[in-house]
Motif scaffolding. Sequence first.
Motif, PDB file in Angstrom:
ATOM      1  N   ALA A  61     -36.267  22.520  -9.007  1.00  0.00           N
ATOM      2  CA  ALA A  61     -35.931  21.850 -10.257  1.00  0.00           C
ATOM      3  C   ALA A  61     -37.016  20.839 -10.640  1.00  0.00           C
ATOM      4  O   ALA A  61     -37.358  20.688 -11.816  1.00  0.00           O
ATOM      5  N   GLU A  62     -37.562  20.149  -9.643  1.00  0.00           N
ATOM      6  CA  GLU A  62     -38.623  19.168  -9.919  1.00  0.00           C
ATOM      7  C   GLU A  62     -39.850  19.844 -10.503  1.00  0.00           C
ATOM      8  O   GLU A  62     -40.438  19.371 -11.492  1.00  0.00           O
ATOM      9  N   ILE A  63     -40.257  20.956  -9.923  1.00  0.00           N
ATOM     10  CA  ILE A  63     -41.428  21.675 -10.412  1.00  0.00           C
ATOM     11  C   ILE A  63     -41.147  22.273 -11.793  1.00  0.00           C
ATOM     12  O   ILE A  63     -42.019  22.283 -12.677  1.00  0.00           O
ATOM     13  N   ALA A  64     -39.936  22.746 -12.003  1.00  0.00           N
ATOM     14  CA  ALA A  64     -39.585  23.331 -13.301  1.00  0.00           C
ATOM     15  C   ALA A  64     -39.761  22.313 -14.419  1.00  0.00           C
ATOM     16  O   ALA A  64     -40.259  22.646 -15.505  1.00  0.00           O
ATOM     17  N   ARG A  65     -39.365  21.079 -14.187  1.00  0.00           N
ATOM     18  CA  ARG A  65     -39.506  20.055 -15.209  1.00  0.00           C
ATOM     19  C   ARG A  65     -40.957  19.593 -15.347  1.00  0.00           C
ATOM     20  O   ARG A  65     -41.432  19.363 -16.459  1.00  0.00           O
ATOM     21  N   ALA A  66     -41.641  19.477 -14.234  1.00  0.00           N
ATOM     22  CA  ALA A  66     -43.030  19.023 -14.281  1.00  0.00           C
ATOM     23  C   ALA A  66     -43.941  20.037 -14.967  1.00  0.00           C
ATOM     24  O   ALA A  66     -44.987  19.664 -15.516  1.00  0.00           O
ATOM     25  N   SER A  67     -43.559  21.311 -14.967  1.00  0.00           N
ATOM     26  CA  SER A  67     -44.417  22.352 -15.527  1.00  0.00           C
ATOM     27  C   SER A  67     -44.041  22.744 -16.952  1.00  0.00           C
ATOM     28  O   SER A  67     -44.590  23.699 -17.501  1.00  0.00           O
ATOM     29  N   ARG A  68     -43.135  22.012 -17.578  1.00  0.00           N
ATOM     30  CA  ARG A  68     -42.712  22.364 -18.938  1.00  0.00           C
ATOM     31  C   ARG A  68     -43.892  22.360 -19.906  1.00  0.00           C
ATOM     32  O   ARG A  68     -44.089  23.301 -20.680  1.00  0.00           O
ATOM     33  N   GLY A  69     -44.700  21.284 -19.899  1.00  0.00           N
ATOM     34  CA  GLY A  69     -45.846  21.213 -20.805  1.00  0.00           C
ATOM     35  C   GLY A  69     -46.856  22.303 -20.538  1.00  0.00           C
ATOM     36  O   GLY A  69     -47.449  22.865 -21.470  1.00  0.00           O
ATOM     37  N   LEU A  70     -47.064  22.608 -19.275  1.00  0.00           N
ATOM     38  CA  LEU A  70     -47.990  23.685 -18.908  1.00  0.00           C
ATOM     39  C   LEU A  70     -47.526  25.017 -19.472  1.00  0.00           C
ATOM     40  O   LEU A  70     -48.317  25.771 -20.050  1.00  0.00           O
ATOM     41  N   MET A  71     -46.252  25.325 -19.321  1.00  0.00           N
ATOM     42  CA  MET A  71     -45.751  26.606 -19.801  1.00  0.00           C
ATOM     43  C   MET A  71     -45.780  26.673 -21.325  1.00  0.00           C
ATOM     44  O   MET A  71     -46.046  27.735 -21.899  1.00  0.00           O
ATOM     45  N   ARG A  72     -45.526  25.565 -21.986  1.00  0.00           N
ATOM     46  CA  ARG A  72     -45.645  25.553 -23.449  1.00  0.00           C
ATOM     47  C   ARG A  72     -47.070  25.885 -23.873  1.00  0.00           C
ATOM     48  O   ARG A  72     -47.301  26.666 -24.800  1.00  0.00           O
ATOM     49  N   ALA A  73     -48.037  25.267 -23.195  1.00  0.00           N
ATOM     50  CA  ALA A  73     -49.439  25.513 -23.524  1.00  0.00           C
ATOM     51  C   ALA A  73     -49.827  26.959 -23.239  1.00  0.00           C
ATOM     52  O   ALA A  73     -50.620  27.557 -23.976  1.00  0.00           O
ATOM     53  N   ALA A  74     -49.278  27.530 -22.183  1.00  0.00           N
ATOM     54  CA  ALA A  74     -49.611  28.908 -21.823  1.00  0.00           C
ATOM     55  C   ALA A  74     -49.019  29.912 -22.811  1.00  0.00           C
ATOM     56  O   ALA A  74     -49.623  30.940 -23.113  1.00  0.00           O
ATOM     57  N   LEU A  75     -47.833  29.616 -23.327  1.00  0.00           N
ATOM     58  CA  LEU A  75     -47.165  30.535 -24.248  1.00  0.00           C
ATOM     59  C   LEU A  75     -47.698  30.430 -25.672  1.00  0.00           C
ATOM     60  O   LEU A  75     -47.692  31.424 -26.420  1.00  0.00           O
ATOM     61  N   GLN A  76     -48.144  29.244 -26.076  1.00  0.00           N
ATOM     62  CA  GLN A  76     -48.462  28.998 -27.474  1.00  0.00           C
ATOM     63  C   GLN A  76     -49.462  29.978 -28.089  1.00  0.00           C
ATOM     64  O   GLN A  76     -49.251  30.461 -29.204  1.00  0.00           O
ATOM     65  N   PRO A  77     -50.574  30.304 -27.428  1.00  0.00           N
ATOM     66  CA  PRO A  77     -51.532  31.230 -28.056  1.00  0.00           C
ATOM     67  C   PRO A  77     -50.938  32.601 -28.363  1.00  0.00           C
ATOM     68  O   PRO A  77     -51.409  33.295 -29.275  1.00  0.00           O
ATOM     69  N   HIS A  78     -49.927  32.993 -27.637  1.00  0.00           N
ATOM     70  CA  HIS A  78     -49.324  34.310 -27.825  1.00  0.00           C
ATOM     71  C   HIS A  78     -48.148  34.282 -28.799  1.00  0.00           C
ATOM     72  O   HIS A  78     -47.745  35.331 -29.301  1.00  0.00           O
ATOM     73  N   LEU A  79     -47.614  33.094 -29.065  1.00  0.00           N
ATOM     74  CA  LEU A  79     -46.471  32.968 -29.970  1.00  0.00           C
ATOM     75  C   LEU A  79     -46.892  32.802 -31.428  1.00  0.00           C
ATOM     76  O   LEU A  79     -46.106  33.088 -32.338  1.00  0.00           O
ATOM     77  N   GLY A  80     -48.108  32.330 -31.656  1.00  0.00           N
ATOM     78  CA  GLY A  80     -48.543  32.098 -33.022  1.00  0.00           C
ATOM     79  C   GLY A  80     -48.130  30.732 -33.527  1.00  0.00           C
ATOM     80  O   GLY A  80     -47.563  29.913 -32.807  1.00  0.00           O
ATOM     81  N   SER A  81     -48.405  30.474 -34.800  1.00  0.00           N
ATOM     82  CA  SER A  81     -48.198  29.143 -35.370  1.00  0.00           C
ATOM     83  C   SER A  81     -46.769  28.896 -35.854  1.00  0.00           C
ATOM     84  O   SER A  81     -46.377  27.743 -36.052  1.00  0.00           O
ATOM     85  N   LYS A  82     -45.986  29.936 -36.046  1.00  0.00           N
ATOM     86  CA  LYS A  82     -44.629  29.767 -36.554  1.00  0.00           C
ATOM     87  C   LYS A  82     -43.747  29.136 -35.481  1.00  0.00           C
ATOM     88  O   LYS A  82     -43.655  29.641 -34.366  1.00  0.00           O
ATOM     89  N   PRO A  83     -43.072  28.020 -35.790  1.00  0.00           N
ATOM     90  CA  PRO A  83     -42.235  27.360 -34.771  1.00  0.00           C
ATOM     91  C   PRO A  83     -41.090  28.255 -34.316  1.00  0.00           C
ATOM     92  O   PRO A  83     -40.564  29.074 -35.085  1.00  0.00           O
ATOM     93  N   LEU A  84     -40.692  28.089 -33.065  1.00  0.00           N
ATOM     94  CA  LEU A  84     -39.534  28.807 -32.551  1.00  0.00           C
ATOM     95  C   LEU A  84     -38.260  28.157 -33.071  1.00  0.00           C
ATOM     96  O   LEU A  84     -38.070  26.949 -32.956  1.00  0.00           O
ATOM     97  N   LYS A  85     -37.380  28.941 -33.635  1.00  0.00           N
ATOM     98  CA  LYS A  85     -36.126  28.408 -34.157  1.00  0.00           C
ATOM     99  C   LYS A  85     -35.267  27.808 -33.049  1.00  0.00           C
ATOM    100  O   LYS A  85     -34.586  26.804 -33.243  1.00  0.00           O
ATOM    101  N   SER A  86     -35.302  28.417 -31.871  1.00  0.00           N
ATOM    102  CA  SER A  86     -34.482  27.924 -30.768  1.00  0.00           C
ATOM    103  C   SER A  86     -34.903  26.530 -30.334  1.00  0.00           C
ATOM    104  O   SER A  86     -34.063  25.712 -29.948  1.00  0.00           O
ATOM    105  N   ARG A  87     -36.192  26.226 -30.398  1.00  0.00           N
ATOM    106  CA  ARG A  87     -36.638  24.885 -30.016  1.00  0.00           C
ATOM    107  C   ARG A  87     -36.106  23.837 -30.983  1.00  0.00           C
ATOM    108  O   ARG A  87     -35.837  22.698 -30.592  1.00  0.00           O
TER     109      ARG A  87
END
Length: 236
Positions: free
Chosen positions: A198-224
């Motif tokens: 759980a500690e690593i999951a929270r600490a890596s949130r920003g990293l995973m956002r950065a990793a996903l962003q180039p593949h998601l495009g500029s349109k915001p995710l509605k779920s977020r």
Amino acid sequence: MSLEPAFVLHTRAYRNTSLLLETLTRSQGRLGLVARGVRRARSQAAALLQPFRPVALDWRLRGELGSLRQVEPAGQPFVLRGRPLISGFYLNELLLRLLARHDPHTGLFEGYLTALERLAMPEFDEAVALRTFERDLLQMLGYGLPLTHELGGALLKPEQWYRYDPERGAEPVQSPSGAGLMVSGATLIGLAQPTISAEIARASRGLMRAALQPHLGSKPLKSRELYARFPDKGAV
């Protein structure tokens, strides 16, 4: 006739009595299907064609879109409420954004099923379920993160801080206050483990956002946007 295990990711009305479905199937990956007549009053199929409900489908393909021929229940629906419900929609949105149709990936269906099972368990940490799915999804799509070695080839050190580029990897830095995405070696090493804490999951949130962003495009995710209605637990 052989029915295929599947989940409905998204639906929208089509003409007067039909639905357009986006589905995740076990062996065929993401499929777009037309479900004709299921919105008629006498049809019972619409109740089955809902997100987070295991179903078995049969269809006929005609180009990009197929025609649904049969749907049957394949298990009890996953009961998701509050933040877990939004997290379920987040998983679906990731799949819709990142998966091409007719491009199956071994293990993806099972990974999605596991994520739903975890989100439906009140005692299971939501962030762990999401980080695990995000990491594994990127790996399956060919965008796996370098999580074990520095750019120079040396093994990562838990006590070291790194400037991290999701495509290139980790560059050692003197302190975590510099420019760029700063991540501790302990976080990267922990994210590489089969079971994420759980500690690593929270600490890596920003990293995973950065990793996903180039593949998601500029349109915001509605779920977020929906997460704003609930207290932040470090999940997304």
